[in-house]
Design an enzyme around this catalytic site. Structure first.
Site, mmCIF file in Angstrom:
data_model
loop_
_atom_site.group_PDB
_atom_site.id
_atom_site.type_symbol
_atom_site.label_atom_id
_atom_site.label_comp_id
_atom_site.label_asym_id
_atom_site.label_seq_id
_atom_site.Cartn_x
_atom_site.Cartn_y
_atom_site.Cartn_z
ATOM 1 N N GLY A 1 28.119 34.175 -16.234
ATOM 2 C CA GLY A 1 28.144 33.019 -17.121
ATOM 3 C C GLY A 1 27.990 33.406 -18.576
ATOM 4 O O GLY A 1 28.271 32.609 -19.475
ATOM 5 N N GLY B 1 26.514 30.802 -22.827
ATOM 6 C CA GLY B 1 27.182 32.100 -22.770
ATOM 7 C C GLY B 1 26.506 33.191 -23.584
ATOM 8 O O GLY B 1 27.033 34.291 -23.701
ATOM 9 N N ARG C 1 25.378 46.923 -20.927
ATOM 10 C CA ARG C 1 24.762 47.481 -19.717
ATOM 11 C C ARG C 1 25.739 48.406 -19.015
ATOM 12 O O ARG C 1 26.933 48.103 -18.944
ATOM 13 C CB ARG C 1 24.370 46.324 -18.793
ATOM 14 C CG ARG C 1 23.758 46.779 -17.473
ATOM 15 C CD ARG C 1 23.024 45.648 -16.782
ATOM 16 N NE ARG C 1 23.931 44.600 -16.354
ATOM 17 C CZ ARG C 1 23.551 43.343 -16.109
ATOM 18 N NH1 ARG C 1 22.295 42.972 -16.268
ATOM 19 N NH2 ARG C 1 24.419 42.450 -15.697
ATOM 20 N N ASP D 1 21.396 37.117 -6.348
ATOM 21 C CA ASP D 1 22.433 37.442 -7.343
ATOM 22 C C ASP D 1 21.943 38.513 -8.312
ATOM 23 O O ASP D 1 22.726 39.036 -9.099
ATOM 24 C CB ASP D 1 22.868 36.186 -8.112
ATOM 25 C CG ASP D 1 21.697 35.450 -8.727
ATOM 26 O OD1 ASP D 1 20.820 34.998 -7.973
ATOM 27 O OD2 ASP D 1 21.640 35.340 -9.962
ATOM 28 N N ASP E 1 19.438 43.441 -13.563
ATOM 29 C CA ASP E 1 19.282 42.106 -14.153
ATOM 30 C C ASP E 1 17.832 41.800 -14.499
ATOM 31 O O ASP E 1 17.165 40.991 -13.859
ATOM 32 C CB ASP E 1 19.849 41.043 -13.202
ATOM 33 C CG ASP E 1 20.866 40.184 -13.930
ATOM 34 O OD1 ASP E 1 20.888 40.224 -15.169
ATOM 35 O OD2 ASP E 1 21.634 39.458 -13.277
HETATM 36 P P1 AMP Z 1 20.072 35.273 -14.846
HETATM 37 O O1 AMP Z 1 18.854 34.425 -14.894
HETATM 38 O O2 AMP Z 1 20.372 35.983 -16.143
HETATM 39 O O3 AMP Z 1 20.090 36.204 -13.680
HETATM 40 O O4 AMP Z 1 21.307 34.277 -14.652
HETATM 41 C C1 AMP Z 1 21.518 33.481 -13.511
HETATM 42 C C2 AMP Z 1 22.869 32.822 -13.637
HETATM 43 O O5 AMP Z 1 22.914 31.947 -14.749
HETATM 44 C C3 AMP Z 1 24.048 33.771 -13.826
HETATM 45 O O6 AMP Z 1 25.167 33.209 -13.219
HETATM 46 C C4 AMP Z 1 24.200 33.793 -15.331
HETATM 47 O O7 AMP Z 1 25.490 34.189 -15.742
HETATM 48 C C5 AMP Z 1 23.904 32.354 -15.685
HETATM 49 N N1 AMP Z 1 23.371 32.221 -17.059
HETATM 50 C C6 AMP Z 1 22.127 32.562 -17.473
HETATM 51 N N2 AMP Z 1 21.978 32.277 -18.783
HETATM 52 C C7 AMP Z 1 23.160 31.762 -19.206
HETATM 53 C C8 AMP Z 1 23.647 31.282 -20.453
HETATM 54 N N3 AMP Z 1 22.878 31.262 -21.553
HETATM 55 N N4 AMP Z 1 24.919 30.821 -20.495
HETATM 56 C C9 AMP Z 1 25.695 30.825 -19.398
HETATM 57 N N5 AMP Z 1 25.293 31.243 -18.201
HETATM 58 C C10 AMP Z 1 24.053 31.712 -18.095
HETATM 59 MG MG MG Z 2 21.341 37.375 -12.902
#
Ligand code: AMP
Ligand code: MG
Length: 486
Positions: A92, A126, A176, A252, A262
């Site tokens: 995302g 994003g 990364r 994930d 992550d």
């Molecule tokens: P994370 O907590 O970084 O592991 O993210 C979990 C999910 O949410 C993944 O699909 C990320 O790509 C999405 N995500 C987290 N933060 C954002 C953001 N600011 N904008 C878009 N997608 C996000």
């Molecule tokens: Mg993640």
């Protein structure tokens, strides 16, 4: 050593096609500036370290420029978040720019985190903020220095782009590196959407590119699962032995390669606390420090479920059952080394457990305990360490047993110290140290994060002028609440 424009790309994942990822270009951040780069990570790509100082480096890693042969893609995946299935996640706010093929014949994924909106952004913007990008950078390179399997971090690029979280922050990008960005959640996505052909393509891809030894097995998919179980057992043993709390062990965020992946609101334990919860949003403590072991098992079961179209359930179960004994064996062997034992003896596990129980009641710094234990002969070291324990009867009983156990090792204090210092870090990535680096960086001073990264890249080796980095947290830094928002 190569220049940036001399890298060779071989984009294997992109070639899997549109069922697996979507083409998206990075959306640049404004006024990019290099915050910090890792020369060790650059060497994985054969990059000349001086390339980090070129304008092109910052332009590429802020989304302003791109190699012609890179093929930026957002990957699709799903996953279990805090135990509930989320059918559609995906990249995302990050893009797989492409795969660099280095001179040693290794592929390295270049993943630019914070690169803007993608079809998987859902309600998000994003973006990634400077704070979380610095935290991921420091952790990636520090875990690697400790010898814990992990994704790597090439650099962080800062900007003037405003990003809103709980408050106004600035956007940043993290580059990364990992041999693969395939997660457990990739398998779950194709399993739960019943795309069996794609699930098979994915499993074949992972087998061929990352686990070719399994292809010779009579049951290659089961052999793959076994590899993942084994690697997770080893990784989690290292986390537990070194006091690392991941904080968001959603499926994930679990790499198919068994590497730490992550980074979010992670923490290294300061005072030992088996029940420590580092993620401010984890109300039930699902991902508390000691729960990491059963949760890893749970996550592996979720992966196993996604492999049921190819492997008999009984086979998967039997392989999953290997996790705990493998974990325990790795953990015990690591803790023996941390305690200075070169041999294995009955009763060692109980000795470790009794130490942790005694620590739990006091204010004992987990990392420094082991370092100090090796600094002097057992008798003197124990006398100094005693002061931090509250349950002195428990400590004294433990110390008596430890002295006897250490005496049975039959070597000199010099040999013991060298052996222990090689596995017990003097420098620890503590939340308060990361926070000091972030606060300075948010004001435009990148010297603190650069210095911290430099010190942490050699955690076992005493470095002149680095005494300040060995301190226990000040009061303000003891119980920092690390936000999950990043
Ligand atoms: P994370 O907590 O970084 O592991 O993210 C979990 C999910 O949410 C993944 O699909 C990320 O790509 C999405 N995500 C987290 N933060 C954002 C953001 N600011 N904008 C878009 N997608 C996000
Ligand atoms: Mg993640």
């Amino acid at each position: 050593m190569k220049k940036l424009d001399e890298l060779t790309f071989d984009n294997r994942f992109a070639r899997l096609g549109d069922a697996f990822s979507t083409e998206v270009l990075p959306d640049p951040i404004a006024d990019p500036r290099l915050v910090v780069a890792s020369p060790a990570a650059m060497s994985l790509l054969d990059l000349d370290p001086s390339e980090a100082d070129t304008p092109l480096f910052t332009e590429i890693f802020s989304g302003h420029k791109l190699w012609d042969t890179a093929q930026p893609r957002a990957m699709v995946y799903s996953g279990h978040q805090f135990g509930s299935y989320n059918p559609r996640l995906g990249d995302g706010r990050g893009l797989l720019l492409g795969e660099v093929l280095n001179d040693a014949g290794e592929h390295w994924d270049l993943h630019l985190k914070g690169a803007g909106l993608t079809p998987y952004s859902r309600m998000g913007d994003g973006r990634a903020v400077l704070r979380s990008s610095i935290r991921e950078f420091l952790a990636s390179e520090y875990l690697c220095a400790l010898g814990i399997p992990t994704s790597r971090a090439l650099c962080v690029t800062g900007s003037s782009t405003t990003v809103w979280r709980e408050t106004k922050e600035t956007g940043a990008m993290l580059l990364r590196l990992a041999p693969s960005h395939v997660r457990f959640g990739h398998f779950e996505y194709f399993y739960y959407t019943k795309q069996q052909e794609q699930l098979e393509t994915l499993a074949q891809f992972v087998l061929r590119e990352y686990f070719p030894q399994c292809l010779a097995d009579e049951k290659p998919y089961l052999a793959l699962f076994r590899e993942v179980v084994e690697r997770n057992a080893e990784m989690i043993a290292l986390w537990q032995a070194y006091g690392f709390c991941h904080g968001v062990m959603n499926t994930d965020n679990m790499s198919i390669l068994g590497i730490t992946f992550d980074y979010g609101p992670y923490a290294f334990l300061d005072d030992f606390d088996a029940n420590h919860i580092c993620n401010h949003s984890d109300d039930t403590g699902r991902y508390s420090f000691s729960n990491q072991v059963p949760i890893a098992h749970w996550n592996l079961a979720a992966l196993g479920q996604a492999l049921t179209p190819f492997v008999a359930v009984d086979d998967l179960r039997a392989t999953l059952d290997l996790f705990l004994p493998l974990y325990q064996a790795h953990y015990l062997s690591l803790m023996r080394r941390r305690l200075g034992f070169a041999t294995a003896q009955d009763g060692d596990l109980e000795l470790v457990q009794r130490l942790l129980q005694a620590m739990q009641k006091g204010a004992v710094d987990y990392s420094l305990f082991f370092r100090r234990l090796g600094e002097q002969a057992p008798e003197q070291a124990l006398a100094v360490l005693r002061d931090d324990f509250v349950d002195l009867a428990a400590f004294d009983a433990w110390a008596t047993e430890y002295r006897a156990r250490a005496a049975s090792e039959d070597d000199s204090q010099d040999a013991r110290r060298i052996r222990m210092h090689a596995v017990n870090p003097l420098y620890v990535l503590r939340n308060y140290l990361a926070q000091e680096a972030i606060t300075a960086a948010e004001q435009g001073d990148y010297s603190v994060v650069r210095r911290l990264h430099e010190v942490l890249s050699r955690p076992f080796e005493e470095q002149a002028g680095a005494e300040a980095f060995t301190r226990r947290p000040p009061d303000w830094g003891r119980h920092l609440e690390i936000s999950c928002s990043s």
